[in-house]
Design a protein around this motif. Structure first.
Motif, mmCIF file in Angstrom:
data_model
loop_
_atom_site.group_PDB
_atom_site.id
_atom_site.type_symbol
_atom_site.label_atom_id
_atom_site.label_comp_id
_atom_site.label_asym_id
_atom_site.label_seq_id
_atom_site.Cartn_x
_atom_site.Cartn_y
_atom_site.Cartn_z
ATOM 1 N N LEU A 1 -4.335 -34.357 -11.963
ATOM 2 C CA LEU A 1 -5.303 -34.665 -10.911
ATOM 3 C C LEU A 1 -5.887 -33.405 -10.282
ATOM 4 C CD1 LEU A 1 -3.633 -37.690 -9.090
ATOM 5 C CD2 LEU A 1 -5.634 -37.718 -10.606
ATOM 6 N N ALA A 2 -5.203 -32.276 -10.412
ATOM 7 C CA ALA A 2 -5.715 -31.019 -9.866
ATOM 8 C C ALA A 2 -7.041 -30.638 -10.526
ATOM 9 C CB ALA A 2 -4.693 -29.899 -10.052
ATOM 10 N N PHE A 3 -7.281 -31.139 -11.730
ATOM 11 C CA PHE A 3 -8.494 -30.806 -12.483
ATOM 12 C C PHE A 3 -9.457 -31.985 -12.557
ATOM 13 C CE2 PHE A 3 -4.755 -28.612 -14.124
ATOM 14 C CZ PHE A 3 -5.097 -27.309 -13.815
ATOM 15 N N ASP A 4 -9.196 -33.036 -11.805
ATOM 16 C CA ASP A 4 -10.004 -34.250 -11.836
ATOM 17 C C ASP A 4 -10.984 -34.236 -10.663
ATOM 18 O OD1 ASP A 4 -11.051 -36.834 -11.642
ATOM 19 O OD2 ASP A 4 -9.164 -37.792 -12.188
ATOM 20 N N PRO A 5 -12.291 -34.047 -10.928
ATOM 21 C CA PRO A 5 -13.262 -33.997 -9.835
ATOM 22 C C PRO A 5 -13.407 -35.330 -9.091
ATOM 23 C CG PRO A 5 -14.395 -34.025 -11.945
ATOM 24 C CD PRO A 5 -12.924 -33.889 -12.236
ATOM 25 N N GLY A 6 -12.950 -36.421 -9.687
ATOM 26 C CA GLY A 6 -13.055 -37.726 -9.048
ATOM 27 C C GLY A 6 -11.836 -38.114 -8.232
ATOM 28 N N PHE A 7 -10.839 -37.231 -8.170
ATOM 29 C CA PHE A 7 -9.611 -37.564 -7.450
ATOM 30 C C PHE A 7 -9.837 -37.583 -5.945
ATOM 31 C CE2 PHE A 7 -5.681 -35.613 -5.446
ATOM 32 C CZ PHE A 7 -5.058 -36.829 -5.223
ATOM 33 N N SER A 8 -9.457 -38.705 -5.336
ATOM 34 C CA SER A 8 -9.483 -38.818 -3.882
ATOM 35 C C SER A 8 -8.473 -39.870 -3.457
ATOM 36 C CB SER A 8 -10.877 -39.191 -3.372
ATOM 37 O OG SER A 8 -11.225 -40.492 -3.807
ATOM 38 N N ILE A 9 -8.033 -39.757 -2.224
ATOM 39 C CA ILE A 9 -7.170 -40.787 -1.641
ATOM 40 C C ILE A 9 -8.091 -41.815 -1.007
ATOM 41 C CG2 ILE A 9 -5.434 -41.270 0.116
ATOM 42 C CD1 ILE A 9 -4.391 -38.398 -0.333
ATOM 43 N N SER A 10 -7.891 -43.081 -1.343
ATOM 44 C CA SER A 10 -8.842 -44.102 -0.903
ATOM 45 C C SER A 10 -8.268 -45.108 0.089
ATOM 46 C CB SER A 10 -9.423 -44.833 -2.111
ATOM 47 O OG SER A 10 -8.396 -45.369 -2.912
ATOM 48 N N SER B 1 -10.847 -40.073 -12.235
ATOM 49 C CA SER B 1 -11.995 -40.192 -13.138
ATOM 50 C C SER B 1 -11.726 -40.997 -14.402
ATOM 51 C CB SER B 1 -12.502 -38.799 -13.535
ATOM 52 O OG SER B 1 -12.938 -38.105 -12.404
ATOM 53 N N THR B 2 -10.536 -40.859 -14.948
ATOM 54 C CA THR B 2 -10.181 -41.579 -16.173
ATOM 55 C C THR B 2 -8.761 -42.118 -16.015
ATOM 56 O OG1 THR B 2 -9.025 -39.875 -17.473
ATOM 57 C CG2 THR B 2 -11.457 -39.804 -17.476
ATOM 58 N N PRO B 3 -8.374 -43.056 -16.860
ATOM 59 C CA PRO B 3 -6.989 -43.519 -16.782
ATOM 60 C C PRO B 3 -5.981 -42.454 -17.223
ATOM 61 C CG PRO B 3 -8.162 -44.670 -18.541
ATOM 62 C CD PRO B 3 -9.162 -43.828 -17.826
ATOM 63 N N TYR B 4 -6.449 -41.416 -17.884
ATOM 64 C CA TYR B 4 -5.550 -40.426 -18.475
ATOM 65 C C TYR B 4 -5.142 -39.304 -17.520
ATOM 66 C CZ TYR B 4 -6.945 -43.126 -22.438
ATOM 67 O OH TYR B 4 -7.173 -44.191 -23.271
ATOM 68 N N THR B 5 -5.817 -39.178 -16.381
ATOM 69 C CA THR B 5 -5.485 -38.070 -15.475
ATOM 70 C C THR B 5 -4.240 -38.347 -14.637
ATOM 71 O OG1 THR B 5 -7.089 -38.866 -13.839
ATOM 72 C CG2 THR B 5 -7.819 -37.126 -15.348
ATOM 73 N N ILE B 6 -3.637 -39.526 -14.774
ATOM 74 C CA ILE B 6 -2.356 -39.752 -14.095
ATOM 75 C C ILE B 6 -1.206 -39.900 -15.091
ATOM 76 C CG2 ILE B 6 -3.354 -40.662 -11.964
ATOM 77 C CD1 ILE B 6 -2.537 -43.470 -12.999
ATOM 78 N N GLU B 7 -1.482 -39.600 -16.362
ATOM 79 C CA GLU B 7 -0.392 -39.570 -17.334
ATOM 80 C C GLU B 7 0.518 -38.393 -17.005
ATOM 81 O OE1 GLU B 7 -1.916 -41.390 -21.523
ATOM 82 O OE2 GLU B 7 -2.390 -39.294 -21.157
ATOM 83 N N GLY B 8 1.778 -38.531 -17.369
ATOM 84 C CA GLY B 8 2.717 -37.442 -17.143
ATOM 85 C C GLY B 8 4.133 -37.957 -17.005
ATOM 86 N N GLU B 9 4.963 -37.147 -16.411
ATOM 87 C CA GLU B 9 6.388 -37.450 -16.312
ATOM 88 C C GLU B 9 6.672 -38.734 -15.541
ATOM 89 O OE1 GLU B 9 10.298 -35.201 -14.654
ATOM 90 O OE2 GLU B 9 8.737 -33.975 -15.575
ATOM 91 N N LEU B 10 5.950 -38.994 -14.469
ATOM 92 C CA LEU B 10 6.248 -40.143 -13.622
ATOM 93 C C LEU B 10 5.805 -41.469 -14.240
ATOM 94 C CD1 LEU B 10 7.490 -40.966 -10.930
ATOM 95 C CD2 LEU B 10 5.234 -40.691 -9.903
ATOM 96 N N TYR B 11 4.565 -41.564 -14.720
ATOM 97 C CA TYR B 11 4.035 -42.822 -15.246
ATOM 98 C C TYR B 11 3.953 -42.861 -16.765
ATOM 99 C CZ TYR B 11 2.667 -44.418 -10.568
ATOM 100 O OH TYR B 11 2.656 -44.827 -9.276
ATOM 101 N N GLY B 12 4.299 -41.797 -17.437
ATOM 102 C CA GLY B 12 4.266 -41.790 -18.886
ATOM 103 C C GLY B 12 2.850 -41.770 -19.428
ATOM 104 N N LYS B 13 2.605 -42.608 -20.398
ATOM 105 C CA LYS B 13 1.336 -42.623 -21.130
ATOM 106 C C LYS B 13 0.632 -43.977 -20.994
ATOM 107 C CE LYS B 13 1.498 -38.939 -24.054
ATOM 108 N NZ LYS B 13 0.462 -37.957 -23.811
ATOM 109 N N VAL B 14 -0.666 -43.938 -21.260
ATOM 110 C CA VAL B 14 -1.423 -45.188 -21.356
ATOM 111 C C VAL B 14 -0.957 -45.897 -22.626
ATOM 112 C CG1 VAL B 14 -3.690 -46.216 -21.714
ATOM 113 C CG2 VAL B 14 -3.432 -44.320 -20.100
ATOM 114 N N TYR B 15 -0.524 -47.141 -22.471
ATOM 115 C CA TYR B 15 -0.120 -47.952 -23.615
ATOM 116 C C TYR B 15 -1.322 -48.644 -24.232
ATOM 117 C CZ TYR B 15 2.215 -51.551 -26.376
ATOM 118 O OH TYR B 15 2.618 -52.366 -27.392
ATOM 119 N N ILE C 1 0.495 -35.663 -3.940
ATOM 120 C CA ILE C 1 0.089 -36.484 -5.086
ATOM 121 C C ILE C 1 -0.148 -35.606 -6.312
ATOM 122 C CG2 ILE C 1 -1.693 -38.057 -5.968
ATOM 123 C CD1 ILE C 1 -1.912 -39.101 -3.011
ATOM 124 N N ILE C 2 -0.780 -34.469 -6.140
ATOM 125 C CA ILE C 2 -0.996 -33.550 -7.270
ATOM 126 C C ILE C 2 0.333 -33.034 -7.816
ATOM 127 C CG2 ILE C 2 -1.901 -31.270 -7.887
ATOM 128 C CD1 ILE C 2 -4.376 -32.003 -6.150
#
Length: 159
Positions: free
Chosen positions: A13-22, A138-152, A6-7
């Motif tokens: 997400l590597a720098f997101d302290p709230g990242f976990s698989i749920s 932790s935030t909606p922004y920690t999964i932004e990137g190549e796969l999902y793009g940006k928060v609209y 996932i990282i």
């Protein structure tokens, strides 16, 4: 998928302290369904492989709200969430009495890519990764990137 996989897909997400698989992998629902609080359907507009609308009764594998524009443009996704009671708001931060969602898009094509939802219990964010795991972040922004793009945009609905 494990955390390392996932990282690799979402490096922030590597720098997101709230990242976990749920949750374990589950192909009964996708990210849009999860953000709309469904776990029994795959939410996606009825479109062909290049994004052209299909009659809604042809696609028996996906669900899309009635009377909502059909297409991949992110504005169709905004309209779908408006149809179920959400409205655009200014902040991703928690507001008592509301649940928030983040809608993602590819800035080059303007196509929708993902939706994440705020958790009412612990005020983190949750995403369903296609047919794979649900995750917390932790935030909606920690999964932004190549796969999902940006928060609209961020939207809120009565929670």
């Amino acid at each position: 998928m494990d955390k390392r996989d996932i990282i690799n897909l979402f490096p922030l997400l590597a720098f997101d302290p709230g990242f976990s698989i749920s949750s374990p992998e589950d192909d009964r629902y996708n990210c849009l369904a999860w953000a709309m609080m469904y776990k029994d359907r795959w939410v996606w507009p009825p479109v062909d492989e290049v994004g052209n609308p299909l009659p809604q009764d042809i696609d028996i594998y996906t669900w899309w709200p009635n009377d909502v524009a059909v297409g991949l443009h992110v504005k169709c996704l905004v309209e779908a969430f408006e149809k179920i009671g959400f409205e655009i708001c200014a902040s991703w931060e928690h507001e008592d009495g509301y649940v928030k969602v983040a809608l993602y898009y590819d800035p080059q094509t303007m196509d929708m890519t993902h939706a994440a939802r705020e958790s009412r219990q612990n005020r983190c964010w949750m995403s369903k990764l296609g047919s794979n795991n649900d995750i917390h972040h932790s935030t909606p922004y920690t999964i932004e990137g190549e796969l999902y793009g940006k928060v609209y945009c961020i939207m809120k609905g009565v929670g």
